[in-house]
Design an enzyme around this catalytic site. Structure first.
Site, PDB file in Angstrom:
ATOM      1  N   LYS A  69       0.857  -1.200   0.000  1.00  0.00           N
ATOM      2  CA  LYS A  69       0.000   0.000   0.000  1.00  0.00           C
ATOM      3  C   LYS A  69       0.885   1.238   0.000  1.00  0.00           C
ATOM      4  CE  LYS A  69      -1.779   2.804   2.830  1.00  0.00           C
ATOM      5  NZ  LYS A  69      -1.718   4.018   1.998  1.00  0.00           N
ATOM      6  N   THR A  82       5.965   7.406  13.820  1.00  0.00           N
ATOM      7  CA  THR A  82       5.920   6.583  15.027  1.00  0.00           C
ATOM      8  C   THR A  82       4.480   6.376  15.485  1.00  0.00           C
ATOM      9  OG1 THR A  82       8.136   7.236  15.666  1.00  0.00           O
ATOM     10  CG2 THR A  82       6.677   6.525  17.447  1.00  0.00           C
ATOM     11  N   GLU A 124       9.867   0.799  10.632  1.00  0.00           N
ATOM     12  CA  GLU A 124      10.900   1.827  10.424  1.00  0.00           C
ATOM     13  C   GLU A 124      10.199   3.159  10.646  1.00  0.00           C
ATOM     14  OE1 GLU A 124      14.057   1.478   9.755  1.00  0.00           O
ATOM     15  OE2 GLU A 124      14.018  -0.683   9.441  1.00  0.00           O
ATOM     16  N   CYS A 162      13.664  10.589   6.970  1.00  0.00           N
ATOM     17  CA  CYS A 162      13.563  10.141   8.370  1.00  0.00           C
ATOM     18  C   CYS A 162      14.882  10.336   9.105  1.00  0.00           C
ATOM     19  CB  CYS A 162      13.149   8.682   8.409  1.00  0.00           C
ATOM     20  SG  CYS A 162      14.207   7.639   7.413  1.00  0.00           S
ATOM     21  N   GLU A 193       9.376  15.771  15.641  1.00  0.00           N
ATOM     22  CA  GLU A 193       9.859  15.527  14.280  1.00  0.00           C
ATOM     23  C   GLU A 193       9.148  16.527  13.360  1.00  0.00           C
ATOM     24  OE1 GLU A 193       8.612  12.000  12.097  1.00  0.00           O
ATOM     25  OE2 GLU A 193      10.644  11.802  11.322  1.00  0.00           O
TER      26      GLU A 193
HETATM   27  P1  NAD Z   1       2.511   8.155   7.975  1.00  0.00           P
HETATM   28  O1  NAD Z   1       2.814   7.343   9.178  1.00  0.00           O
HETATM   29  O2  NAD Z   1       1.464   9.187   8.061  1.00  0.00           O
HETATM   30  O3  NAD Z   1       2.071   7.194   6.765  1.00  0.00           O
HETATM   31  C1  NAD Z   1       2.871   6.119   6.336  1.00  0.00           C
HETATM   32  C2  NAD Z   1       1.991   5.122   5.614  1.00  0.00           C
HETATM   33  O4  NAD Z   1       1.028   4.614   6.533  1.00  0.00           O
HETATM   34  C3  NAD Z   1       1.200   5.706   4.453  1.00  0.00           C
HETATM   35  O5  NAD Z   1       1.072   4.727   3.444  1.00  0.00           O
HETATM   36  C4  NAD Z   1      -0.155   5.972   5.091  1.00  0.00           C
HETATM   37  O6  NAD Z   1      -1.213   5.987   4.146  1.00  0.00           O
HETATM   38  C5  NAD Z   1      -0.274   4.774   6.022  1.00  0.00           C
HETATM   39  N1  NAD Z   1      -1.174   4.958   7.155  1.00  0.00           N
HETATM   40  C6  NAD Z   1      -1.632   6.115   7.704  1.00  0.00           C
HETATM   41  N2  NAD Z   1      -2.462   5.835   8.747  1.00  0.00           N
HETATM   42  C7  NAD Z   1      -2.482   4.482   8.868  1.00  0.00           C
HETATM   43  C8  NAD Z   1      -3.103   3.589   9.770  1.00  0.00           C
HETATM   44  N3  NAD Z   1      -3.896   4.026  10.768  1.00  0.00           N
HETATM   45  N4  NAD Z   1      -2.884   2.260   9.626  1.00  0.00           N
HETATM   46  C9  NAD Z   1      -2.086   1.792   8.646  1.00  0.00           C
HETATM   47  N5  NAD Z   1      -1.470   2.596   7.750  1.00  0.00           N
HETATM   48  C10 NAD Z   1      -1.670   3.925   7.861  1.00  0.00           C
HETATM   49  O7  NAD Z   1       3.912   8.727   7.493  1.00  0.00           O
HETATM   50  P2  NAD Z   1       4.182   9.714   6.279  1.00  0.00           P
HETATM   51  O8  NAD Z   1       3.655  11.053   6.690  1.00  0.00           O
HETATM   52  O9  NAD Z   1       3.736   9.096   5.005  1.00  0.00           O
HETATM   53  O10 NAD Z   1       5.795   9.719   6.249  1.00  0.00           O
HETATM   54  C11 NAD Z   1       6.550  10.478   7.101  1.00  0.00           C
HETATM   55  C12 NAD Z   1       6.978   9.657   8.303  1.00  0.00           C
HETATM   56  O11 NAD Z   1       7.660   8.485   7.887  1.00  0.00           O
HETATM   57  C13 NAD Z   1       7.976  10.397   9.166  1.00  0.00           C
HETATM   58  O12 NAD Z   1       7.660  10.194  10.523  1.00  0.00           O
HETATM   59  C14 NAD Z   1       9.305   9.741   8.832  1.00  0.00           C
HETATM   60  O13 NAD Z   1      10.287   9.859   9.807  1.00  0.00           O
HETATM   61  C15 NAD Z   1       8.885   8.336   8.605  1.00  0.00           C
HETATM   62  N6  NAD Z   1       9.874   7.623   7.783  1.00  0.00           N
HETATM   63  C16 NAD Z   1      10.687   6.703   8.392  1.00  0.00           C
HETATM   64  C17 NAD Z   1      11.667   6.048   7.645  1.00  0.00           C
HETATM   65  C18 NAD Z   1      12.577   5.024   8.271  1.00  0.00           C
HETATM   66  O14 NAD Z   1      13.172   4.248   7.534  1.00  0.00           O
HETATM   67  N7  NAD Z   1      12.714   4.995   9.573  1.00  0.00           N
HETATM   68  C19 NAD Z   1      11.796   6.325   6.275  1.00  0.00           C
HETATM   69  C20 NAD Z   1      10.953   7.276   5.705  1.00  0.00           C
HETATM   70  C21 NAD Z   1       9.984   7.908   6.463  1.00  0.00           C
END
Ligand code: NAD
Length: 498
Positions: A196, A251, A271, A305, A402
């Protein structure tokens, strides 16, 4: 078209105009509902297309297709043949590199230079690296001491078997690269995948699925469901037909995903976010390290991230670093992703730009000084000025939260102990860096920093062979390298009386 922009390829134009369906069982499939998700060009805010919004019924179909593919040829295929399929996929990504890079830039907003070099270039290398693991998965032989029945000796073996159907949920910051960070090792281990993508950036995943079919991956090995996070993402994490959930994102959402996976006792890895410290000691040559600092902070507009967002600078160099960084930031030219000469591009969405802006406002209200930036420029699109914050105390939101945008704080520190204490006093523990030539200080920092990755005189590069993941609230598990094989295989122990 604006002067200086990379001309959009005809195939990119045609792809954007397509009726984007789900990708299930080796082909595009319409979603059960007519609901769609609107996609925008972050550099203008203009609508560039729509994708299907999957229902839970559509998700069931995708999981069923992945289960059928798992029971079919894929997991039983000779490892060398699996490796060859994955290499063919890498070749096709490379051959369609410019097309994929342009789709990513138009959908995500990032610089075309970064799309070419990282989303495509680094990803191709990543996929090739992972292809090689298909033929290197191994177990062990164990001498056992079981005393019964008397006189019988036992020998143990361990086998590594594919964990099964992988449910992968990925964020919008590096849509193609992070999708491949999940897909390539899962395939190498003989798993099948339901992915997804983030609702904001689903396009390269859909194009990738077409290329995977062209590469000869059996139908159902890779399925893409587009849809909302709290609906279809949550349903994927809790789906009883999924054997392993792998998530990259924030997170807060990761916690929900882990709890969802546990309802079925599904294996999961996370992650998550970071609030990454960068420490500068007083022996460095500021002029020489400045480009590296700027890259560590502003790559992908800080939507990384592992980006540096809290700079801790040894007091004697503080004024110099702040002054030089401010000058670099003031000189950055904002522009659309298709302008290769621009220094900083828009954020991914109006929502993300508003979130960044609101933390900067909170930081100022809490007493910090916004030295430069802090505003959205007067132009269309989701741009935000590069922002330098000083005088933020440790409780300030700019230090604690963050931000995931082009915003950094700089704080003076008395010495390395002071820097390590501040760096570690965070709920996150994804990455950190130390900039110095003092061997003793560097070795103390490497040991002292509570982070999954520590860079020395560098900040941000990752490599397929170097494990990546977080301590504390930054995640559970490691991606890349040999450790990824643990994520996508189960150990089966065999005990033989002989
Ligand atoms: P997000 O957590 O909002 O969304 C990530 C994914 O989860 C998306 O596909 C989103 O549609 C889905 N999602 C949202 N709500 C959900 C739920 N309740 N249940 C299941 N899936 C759900 O993150 P984002 O805004 O897309 O990305 C930014 C975040 O990602 C930042 O916190 C960043 O640090 C983190 N990130 C971490 C890494 C790593 O490797 N540690 C890499 C890239 C980004």
């Amino acid at each position: 078209m604006q002067d200086g922009l990379v001309p959009v390829l005809p195939e990119v134009d045609a792809f954007l105009r397509k009726d984007h369906r789900l990708f299930i069982g080796g082909k595009p499939v319409p979603a059960a509902s007519d609901r769609t998700i609107e996609l925008h060009d972050p550099s203008t805010g203009a609508v560039i297309g729509h994708v299907a919004s999957a229902t839970t019924g559509d998700l069931d179909l995708a999981v069923a297709a992945a289960r059928r593919a798992l029971a079919g040829d894929w997991s039983r295929m000779r490892p060398a043949d699996r490796e060859r399929h994955i290499h063919r996929l890498a070749d096709l990504i490379e051959a369609h590199g410019e097309e994929l890079a342009q789709i990513e830039t138009i959908n995500q907003g990032k610089s075309i230079t970064i799309s070419r070099a990282i989303e495509v270039g680094a990803s191709v290398e990543y996929v090739r690296y992972m292809a090689g693991w298909a033929t290197k998965i191994e177990g062990s032989t164990l001498d056992l001491s079981i005393p019964m029945p008397p006189g019988v000796r036992h020998t143990g073996l361990t086998l590594r078997e594919p964990v099964g159907v992988v449910g992968a949920i990925v964020p919008w910051n590096f849509p193609l690269m992070i999708a491949l960070w999940k897909i390539a090792p899962a395939l190498a281990c003989g798993c099948t995948v339901v992915l997804k993508p983030a609702a904001e950036t689903p396009l390269t995943a859909l194009r990738l699925a077409e290329l995977a079919s062209e590469a000869g991956l059996p139908d159902g090995v890779l399925n893409i469901v587009t849809g909302g996070g709290s609906t279809i993402g949550a349903a994927l994490a809790r789906h009883p037909g999924i054997d392993k959930v792998t998530f990259t994102g924030s997170t807060a959402v990761g916690r929900e995903v882990g709890i969802g996976a546990l309802t079925n006792m599904t294996n999961f890895s996370l992650e998550l976010g970071g609030k990454n410290p960068l420490i500068v000691l007083s022996d460095v040559d500021v002029g020489a390290i400045l480009p590296g600092l700027a890259m560590g902070c502003f790559l992908n507009q800080g939507q990384v991230c592992a980006a540096a967002s809290r700079l801790y600078v040894h007091a004697p160099l503080y004024d110099r670093v702040v002054g030089d960084l401010e000058a670099v930031m003031k000189s950055m030219r904002l522009g659309p992703g298709l302008d290769p000469s621009a220094d900083l591009q828009p954020l991914v969405s109006a929502r993300q730009r508003n979130a960044v802006e609101s933390i900067v406002d909170e930081a100022a209200r809490a007493g910090a000084t916004i030295l430069t930036g802090g505003r959205r420029p007067d132009r269309p699109g989701y741009f935000f000025e590069p922002t330098l914050i000083v005088d933020a105390d440790h409780a300030n939101p700019a230090i604690q939260k963050e931000i995931f945008g082009p915003v950094v704080t700089v704080t003076p520190v008395r010495d390395l102990d002071d820097a390590l204490h501040r760096a570690n006093d965070s709920g996150y523990g994804l990455a950190a860096s130390i900039w110095s030539n003092d061997f003793a200080a560097i070795t103390r920092a490497i040991r002292g920093l509570r982070a999954g990755t520590v860079w020395v005189n560098s900040h941000i590069p990752v490599d397929p062979n170097l494990p990546f993941g977080g301590f504390k609230q930054s995640g559970i598990g490691r991606e890349h390298g040999r450790s990824i094989i643990d994520q996508y295989t189960e150990i089966k122990s065999v005990c033989m009386a002989m």
